[in-house]
Design a protein around this motif. Sequence first.
Motif, PDB file in Angstrom:
ATOM      1  N   LEU A 184       0.885  -1.910  -0.225  1.00 32.00           N
ATOM      2  CA  LEU A 184       0.289  -0.021  -0.128  1.00 32.00           C
ATOM      3  C   LEU A 184       1.163   1.232   0.293  1.00 32.00           C
ATOM      4  N   GLY A 185       1.783   1.168   0.957  1.00 36.17           N
ATOM      5  CA  GLY A 185       2.627   2.981   0.889  1.00 36.17           C
ATOM      6  C   GLY A 185       3.679   2.723  -0.639  1.00 36.17           C
ATOM      7  N   LEU A 186       4.231   1.634  -1.637  1.00 31.01           N
ATOM      8  CA  LEU A 186       4.548   1.796  -2.429  1.00 31.01           C
ATOM      9  C   LEU A 186       3.469   2.549  -3.354  1.00 31.01           C
ATOM     10  N   VAL A 187       2.000   1.767  -3.714  1.00 26.07           N
ATOM     11  CA  VAL A 187       0.641   2.265  -4.830  1.00 26.07           C
ATOM     12  C   VAL A 187       1.124   3.993  -4.522  1.00 26.07           C
ATOM     13  N   GLU A 259      -8.456   6.261  -0.661  1.00 30.16           N
ATOM     14  CA  GLU A 259      -8.795   7.266  -0.366  1.00 30.16           C
ATOM     15  C   GLU A 259      -7.482   7.963   0.498  1.00 30.16           C
ATOM     16  N   PHE A 260      -6.122   6.193   1.282  1.00 29.88           N
ATOM     17  CA  PHE A 260      -4.621   6.323   1.634  1.00 29.88           C
ATOM     18  C   PHE A 260      -4.196   6.534   0.824  1.00 29.88           C
ATOM     19  N   VAL A 261      -4.320   6.153  -0.193  1.00 32.77           N
ATOM     20  CA  VAL A 261      -2.786   6.150  -1.585  1.00 32.77           C
ATOM     21  C   VAL A 261      -3.370   7.771  -1.737  1.00 32.77           C
ATOM     22  N   THR A 262      -4.646   7.997  -2.241  1.00 30.21           N
ATOM     23  CA  THR A 262      -4.891   9.425  -3.189  1.00 30.21           C
ATOM     24  C   THR A 262      -4.581  10.977  -2.171  1.00 30.21           C
ATOM     25  N   SER A 263      -5.417  10.815  -1.194  1.00 27.03           N
ATOM     26  CA  SER A 263      -5.040  11.818  -0.117  1.00 27.03           C
ATOM     27  C   SER A 263      -3.342  12.361  -0.097  1.00 27.03           C
ATOM     28  N   SER A 264      -3.601  13.636  -0.256  1.00 25.01           N
ATOM     29  CA  SER A 264      -2.628  14.685  -0.536  1.00 25.01           C
ATOM     30  C   SER A 264      -1.959  14.729   0.958  1.00 25.01           C
ATOM     31  N   SER A 265      -2.659  14.874   1.774  1.00 28.98           N
ATOM     32  CA  SER A 265      -2.397  14.503   3.364  1.00 28.98           C
ATOM     33  C   SER A 265      -1.239  13.689   3.803  1.00 28.98           C
ATOM     34  N   GLY A 266       0.048  14.040   3.468  1.00 24.96           N
ATOM     35  CA  GLY A 266       1.111  12.534   4.078  1.00 24.96           C
ATOM     36  C   GLY A 266       1.738  11.963   2.447  1.00 24.96           C
ATOM     37  N   PRO A 274      12.760   7.151   0.694  1.00 21.20           N
ATOM     38  CA  PRO A 274      11.729   6.371   0.620  1.00 21.20           C
ATOM     39  C   PRO A 274      11.947   5.415   1.318  1.00 21.20           C
ATOM     40  N   VAL A 275      12.427   5.200   2.409  1.00 21.65           N
ATOM     41  CA  VAL A 275      12.484   4.620   3.806  1.00 21.65           C
ATOM     42  C   VAL A 275      11.414   5.258   4.651  1.00 21.65           C
ATOM     43  N   ALA A 276      12.027   6.951   5.274  1.00 19.64           N
ATOM     44  CA  ALA A 276      11.041   7.386   5.640  1.00 19.64           C
ATOM     45  C   ALA A 276       9.169   7.060   5.276  1.00 19.64           C
ATOM     46  N   ASP A 277       9.482   7.365   4.365  1.00 22.24           N
ATOM     47  CA  ASP A 277       7.618   7.766   3.692  1.00 22.24           C
ATOM     48  C   ASP A 277       7.030   5.913   3.771  1.00 22.24           C
ATOM     49  N   ALA A 278       8.630   5.089   3.709  1.00 23.23           N
ATOM     50  CA  ALA A 278       7.421   3.616   3.680  1.00 23.23           C
ATOM     51  C   ALA A 278       7.241   3.764   5.216  1.00 23.23           C
ATOM     52  N   ALA A 279       7.909   4.202   6.109  1.00 21.17           N
ATOM     53  CA  ALA A 279       7.250   3.979   7.883  1.00 21.17           C
ATOM     54  C   ALA A 279       6.049   4.651   7.675  1.00 21.17           C
ATOM     55  N   ALA A 280       6.103   5.979   7.532  1.00 13.86           N
ATOM     56  CA  ALA A 280       5.371   7.107   7.163  1.00 13.86           C
ATOM     57  C   ALA A 280       3.793   6.940   7.072  1.00 13.86           C
ATOM     58  N   ALA A 281       4.219   6.062   6.215  1.00 13.95           N
ATOM     59  CA  ALA A 281       2.585   5.171   5.631  1.00 13.95           C
ATOM     60  C   ALA A 281       2.488   4.166   6.483  1.00 13.95           C
ATOM     61  N   ALA A 282       3.143   2.575   6.066  1.00 18.19           N
ATOM     62  CA  ALA A 282       3.164   1.679   6.905  1.00 18.19           C
ATOM     63  C   ALA A 282       1.769   2.524   8.542  1.00 18.19           C
ATOM     64  N   GLU A 283       2.919   3.448   9.189  1.00 17.15           N
ATOM     65  CA  GLU A 283       2.205   3.812   9.938  1.00 17.15           C
ATOM     66  C   GLU A 283       0.606   4.530  10.478  1.00 17.15           C
ATOM     67  N   ALA A 284       0.730   4.977   9.124  1.00 19.11           N
ATOM     68  CA  ALA A 284      -0.840   5.717   8.166  1.00 19.11           C
ATOM     69  C   ALA A 284      -1.924   4.418   8.204  1.00 19.11           C
ATOM     70  N   VAL A 285      -1.246   3.720   8.317  1.00 15.71           N
ATOM     71  CA  VAL A 285      -1.987   2.297   7.461  1.00 15.71           C
ATOM     72  C   VAL A 285      -2.646   1.947   8.951  1.00 15.71           C
ATOM     73  N   GLU A 286      -1.917   1.460   9.797  1.00 14.69           N
ATOM     74  CA  GLU A 286      -1.923   1.329  11.211  1.00 14.69           C
ATOM     75  C   GLU A 286      -3.075   2.397  11.930  1.00 14.69           C
ATOM     76  N   GLN A 287      -3.218   2.847  11.428  1.00 12.13           N
ATOM     77  CA  GLN A 287      -3.936   4.360  12.083  1.00 12.13           C
ATOM     78  C   GLN A 287      -5.058   4.141  11.599  1.00 12.13           C
ATOM     79  N   LEU A 288      -5.868   3.259  10.482  1.00 10.41           N
ATOM     80  CA  LEU A 288      -6.275   3.081   9.549  1.00 10.41           C
ATOM     81  C   LEU A 288      -7.070   1.907   9.959  1.00 10.41           C
ATOM     82  N   TYR A 289      -6.607   0.850  10.479  1.00 10.05           N
ATOM     83  CA  TYR A 289      -6.943   0.009  11.326  1.00 10.05           C
ATOM     84  C   TYR A 289      -7.121   0.280  12.474  1.00 10.05           C
ATOM     85  N   ALA A 290      -6.324   0.410  13.162  1.00  8.72           N
ATOM     86  CA  ALA A 290      -7.152   1.133  14.763  1.00  8.72           C
ATOM     87  C   ALA A 290      -8.410   2.114  14.712  1.00  8.72           C
ATOM     88  N   ALA A 291      -8.764   2.897  13.334  1.00  8.97           N
ATOM     89  CA  ALA A 291     -10.068   3.325  13.872  1.00  8.97           C
ATOM     90  C   ALA A 291     -11.048   2.502  13.252  1.00  8.97           C
TER      91      ALA A 291
END
Length: 387
Positions: A184-187, A259-266, A274-291
Motif C-alpha cells: 500500500l505504501g508503494l502504491v 483514500e489512503f493512496v490518493t490523499s495528499s496529506s502525508g 523512500p525509507v522514511a516514506d515507507a515508515a510513515a505510510a506503514a504508520e498511517a495504515v496502522e492508524q486506519l486499522y486502529a480507527a
Amino acid sequence: DNKTHLGREKADRATRDQVLDKRTEAIIEHMVRKELISELQGVISTGKEANVYAAPLYTYDDETGTQTGTHYRAAKIYKTSILSFVDRERYITGEHRFRNGGHKGNNRKMVKKWAEKEFRNLQRLNRAGLACPYPIQLKANVLLMEFLGDGQGHAYPRLRDVELEGVDDNDIAQQWRQLYIQLLGLVRRLYHVCRLVHADLSEYNILYHEHVLYLIDVSQSVGHDHPQTFDFLRMDLHNIGAFFRRKGVDTLRDRTVFEFVTSSSGGTQHADDPVADAAAAAEAVEQLYAARPTPSQGADEKADTEAMAALEVDNEVFRTQYIPQSLHQIYDEGMVARGDGPVGGVEALHAKDSLYRNLLAGDKKSDADAEEDDEDGGADVHDHDGG
Ligand code: ADP
Ligand code: MG
C-alpha cells in the motif's frame, strides 16, 4: 572473436526457439558486440506481448581469457507483428495480408512505443527509490534491465508463487500482513512521487525477495492526466486486496485504501526519502486499522462473518461506483447538465465525499512535473547505459 561467436550461437538458438525476427536478432547481436550482454539464455517468461530472457554478461580475465564471473541482466523482448503477434496458423493457412508488410510497420511502431513507455516508467520508479528493475538500455522492442534474481540466473519469485517461511503460522500471517502494508505504501508513493498508477498491478507483476516487493511490468502504467487513472487505481487496489485476503490478511476496505493512496496529506512529505516514506505510510495504515471497528477475533463468529459480507458488499459498491476520472471531468459542467456526471455539481461533490476532496487537492500540483520528468527521462532513452 570467441565471445561474440558464442553469443551469436546462443542468440541463434533463442531465435529458432522463440522466433525472434531479423531486426530483433540484429539488436541482440549489437548488444552482445557492445558487451552489454554475452548471450540470451533461458526464457524466464513467455507472455502475450513479450518474452523475458535471462541475459548473462560473462567477465573474462584479460591475460588468460578464462571466465571470471557472470552478471545477469534481463531482456524483455516485445513481440513485433507477424512472427509472434499474429496467429501463425492463420498466416500459414493463407491469410497473407501481413506478408507484404501491411501492418508490419505500424505494429513495430506501436510495440516500440510500449517498450519506450516501460523504460521511462522504470526510470521514474528508480528516481523515486521504489524497488524495481533498473533500466539499462532500450533499442526498439528490446528492453535491457537489471535482473531481479540470484547469481545463478534464477529470477525472484512472483508474489503469486511465494511461500513464506516462518517460525509458526502466526509469524507467517504477520509477514503477509506486513507485505500488504508495504505494498500500500508503494502504491501511494508511486501515485504521489512518480505520479503514476500501475494499471496492471497484481500478484503476477510483483516480485518478492527477502521481505522486499519489487514492482515490474509498467509499460501500461499511466499518469494522472490519463482519463482512466482512477479506474485503473481502483482495479489495482481491488486485485491487491483480493490477493491478500486469500492469504488470510485482514485487509482494509477498498474505499479506505483508495483514500489512503490518493490523499495528499502525508503523501509527499518524504518525497526524497523512500525509507522514511515507507515508515510513515506503514504508520498511517496502522492508524486506519486502529480507527476501524474491531473484529471479534473469532469470539463472535456470526458477527465476523457478517462483517466480512458487509466488507465484500462495500468493496463491490465502491468498485462499480462513479468516480470522476479527472479534474476536467468534474468541472465539465456540460457533463453534469447532461446528467452524465454526479448530480449537484462540484460543490455537492466537495461536501459529499472526502474522496473527491482528496482527488481535487492532489490534482492541484499539476502534471507539469510529470511532463518535465518525461523530458529529461526521454532524452537519453536510446543510449542510456547504467552499467
Ligand atoms: P509480461 O508483460 O509478459 O507480463 P513482465 O514484465 O510481467 O511481462 O515479465 C514477465 C515475467 O518475467 C515476470 O513475471 C517475472 O517472472 C519475469 N521478469 C520480468 N522482469 C524481470 C527482471 N527484471 N528480473 C527477473 N525476472 C523478471
Ligand atoms: Mg506481467
